[in-house]
Structures are given as structure tokens and as C-alpha cells.
Scaffold this motif. Structure first.
Motif, PDB file in Angstrom:
ATOM      1  N   ALA A   4      47.476  25.784  79.625  1.00  0.00           N
ATOM      2  CA  ALA A   4      47.773  24.487  79.007  1.00  0.00           C
ATOM      3  C   ALA A   4      49.236  24.407  78.580  1.00  0.00           C
ATOM      4  O   ALA A   4      49.881  23.359  78.726  1.00  0.00           O
ATOM      5  CB  ALA A   4      46.856  24.268  77.811  1.00  0.00           C
ATOM      6  N   PHE A  18      51.334  23.825  81.691  1.00  0.00           N
ATOM      7  CA  PHE A  18      51.154  22.450  82.154  1.00  0.00           C
ATOM      8  C   PHE A  18      51.937  21.474  81.270  1.00  0.00           C
ATOM      9  O   PHE A  18      52.510  20.492  81.769  1.00  0.00           O
ATOM     10  CB  PHE A  18      49.671  22.073  82.164  1.00  0.00           C
ATOM     11  N   TRP A  58      46.012  20.372  83.733  1.00  0.00           N
ATOM     12  CA  TRP A  58      46.075  20.463  82.278  1.00  0.00           C
ATOM     13  C   TRP A  58      44.728  20.094  81.659  1.00  0.00           C
ATOM     14  O   TRP A  58      44.219  20.766  80.751  1.00  0.00           O
ATOM     15  CB  TRP A  58      47.175  19.540  81.796  1.00  0.00           C
ATOM     16  N   TYR A  84      47.415  16.350  74.978  1.00  0.00           N
ATOM     17  CA  TYR A  84      47.045  15.846  76.299  1.00  0.00           C
ATOM     18  C   TYR A  84      46.825  14.329  76.277  1.00  0.00           C
ATOM     19  O   TYR A  84      47.275  13.631  77.185  1.00  0.00           O
ATOM     20  CB  TYR A  84      45.785  16.557  76.776  1.00  0.00           C
TER      21      TYR A  84
END
Length: 269
Positions: free
Chosen positions: A185, A188, A205, A230
Motif C-alpha cells: 500500500a 502504491f 492499491w 485511498y
């Protein structure tokens, strides 16, 4: 009188001895040490007839580049041959890995050599047992990271590195798996900052966060923090892409984790 002569002679001898050991003897030893050894060094027969080779620095660098490029090209050809080779795929990828390693030995920071080495390691991981696969994926992450440092801002290197961590997380358990999901993560996120519109970054992600939530639980602090970042990224992507929101919601609600094969990280012929 005779007694005085003996004292005088003794003093003279003592003075001469002192002079010899403090002045003459040290200089004699120093000059002897400076002389070349009397014994001739052993030489190979015919060595005196061998030509003296002058090394041209520019020619050496060019030779290094040409050899490096040849190894990268051969590795790339072997990767292409491995596609659809069935029983021979693993052997072809192993040969390709050796060629890529040879290229890296010549130029450790080579972007092309590290990118293809990372790709090969991921492909080999897909064919290996879980334990061996983790080793391949760790190697892949290192290769993609090296490529990122060599050429900053190339999104394919971020995709490859993050996906290597993602695949590694699938094969681990517990805290080790959670750490790998977090590594994925994080990479990403770095990739998103380089290329906010890249769909591979956003989908990968999302998969990393989904895996983290399945491992630690939806309410775990690392999961909430990663998901908040995100969702902000999804809002920024093309002004808020509803398709990606729906895709992520579907992935999170699925009974089994969604798996997507790592996208191509090099231009393939």
C-alpha cells in the motif's frame, strides 16, 4: 707511562667502535636493504615477448555497455520464449534470470537490467511453491526498488515493486502478511503521487488494503488509515471516478480476495 698508553688506546678503540655502530653500520645496512635482491624473480617462458596492452578507458566502457545490452536482450528473448512454453517455461525463466544477473553484475544500477530481473522473479514466483515464491518476490521488490532509484518517476517500477509485495502478502500469514500488505500500500501511494491517473496503481492499491483488512480486521487502525488515504485518492482521480468506488466496494464485500495478475512492466515485442 705504559698504563696511560693503555688507557689512551682503549679510549681510541672505544671511540672507533661507537662511531662504527652509530654511523657506519646503520648506513651500510640501509644501503644493503635498498639494493634489489640478488636472486632473480621467476618469469614465465616467453613472457619477455608478450606485447604490452594499453587499456583504453572509453573502449572499456563501451565494451561494458555492449555486453550489458546483449545480456538484457538475451534475457528479454528468453522471457518471450517462456510465454506458452508449458513444461519448458521454468527452465527458460531460470536462463533469463542468469542473463539478467550477468547484466546487473556489469551495471548494478541499470534500469533495464533491474526491471527485467524484477519481472522474471515475479514470473518465477508464480510457478514456485509458497516458500520459494516469497524469496523470488523479495528479490523482485529489491530489483524494482533499484530501478525506481535509477530512474525516478517511471510508474512501471512502482507498479512492479508494489505488486511484488502484494503477491508476497498473499503467501504469508499473520503479522508478516500484514506487513507485506502495508509495504504494498505504501508503494502504491508513492506511485499514485507520481501518476494519479494510473489505473493499475489504484486497483492494486485497493487490493492491498482489502488484504490488510482481511488480515487485521476492518476496524484496525492501519486499515482505517490506509483506507482514508485511498478514498482521498479516488476522489482526486479524474474528479472522483464512481466506477472505481463501485469496484472497490465490490472487492471489499467479496467472500474471497480478488486477485489480479501483475500487469506488464516493460514494452513487449
Amino acid at each position: 707511562m705504559g698504563y696511560l698508553n693503555e688507557i689512551l688506546i682503549g679510549s681510541v678503540l672505544l671511540t672507533l667502535g661507537w662511531f662504527f655502530f652509530t654511523e657506519v653500520f646503520p648506513k651500510w645496512m640501509a644501503s644493503r636493504a635498498a639494493k634489489p635482491p640478488e636472486q632473480q624473480l621467476t618469469t614465465l617462458p616467453g613472457a619477455e615477448r608478450q606485447p604490452i596492452i594499453n587499456i583504453d578507458a572509453e573502449a572499456s566502457i563501451e565494451s561494458n555497455r555492449i555486453t550489458h545490452d546483449a545480456f538484457v536482450s538475451e534475457a528479454s528473448d528468453l522471457v518471450l520464449q517462456s510465454r506458452g512454453a508449458e513444461l519448458f517455461t521454468a527452465d527458460l525463466l531460470a536462463q533469463a534470470a542468469e542473463k539478467a544477473a550477468d547484466a546487473i553484475k556489469l551495471r548494478p544500477g541499470s534500469f533495464d537490467a533491474n526491471m527485467i530481473a524484477g519481472e522474471i522473479a515475479v514470473k518465477r514466483a508464480m510457478l514456485a511453491d509458497p516458500t520459494e515464491a516469497v524469496t523470488f518476490l523479495e528479490e523482485a521488490a529489491v530489483r524494482f526498488a533499484t530501478a525506481t532509484e535509477t530512474k525516478k518517476g517511471v510508474i512501471d517500477a512502482y507498479v512492479g515493486r508494489a505488486w511484488a509485495h502484494l503477491e508476497r502478502a498473499y503467501r504469508l500469514e499473520g503479522d508478516a502478511s500484514a506487513t507485506a500488505y502495508l509495504d504494498s500500500a505504501e508503494v502504491f501511494l508513492k506511485g499514485f503521487r507520481v501518476s494519479p491517473q494510473n489505473l493499475f496503481i489504484l486497483r492494486g492499491w485497493g487490493l492491498a488494503i482489502d488484504g490488510l483488512a482481511r488480515t487485521l480486521g476492518d476496524n484496525a487502525q492501519p486499515v482505517r488509515a490506509a483506507e482514508d488515504a485511498y478514498r482521498l485518492a479516488l476522489a482526486e482521480h479524474r474528479g472522483g471516478d464512481h466506477e472505481l468506488h463501485a469496484w472497490y466496494a465490490s472487492a471489499r464485500s467479496a467472500d474471497e480476495p480478488l486477485r489480479i495478475e501483475m500487469p506488464a512492466v516493460r514494452d513487449l515485442r
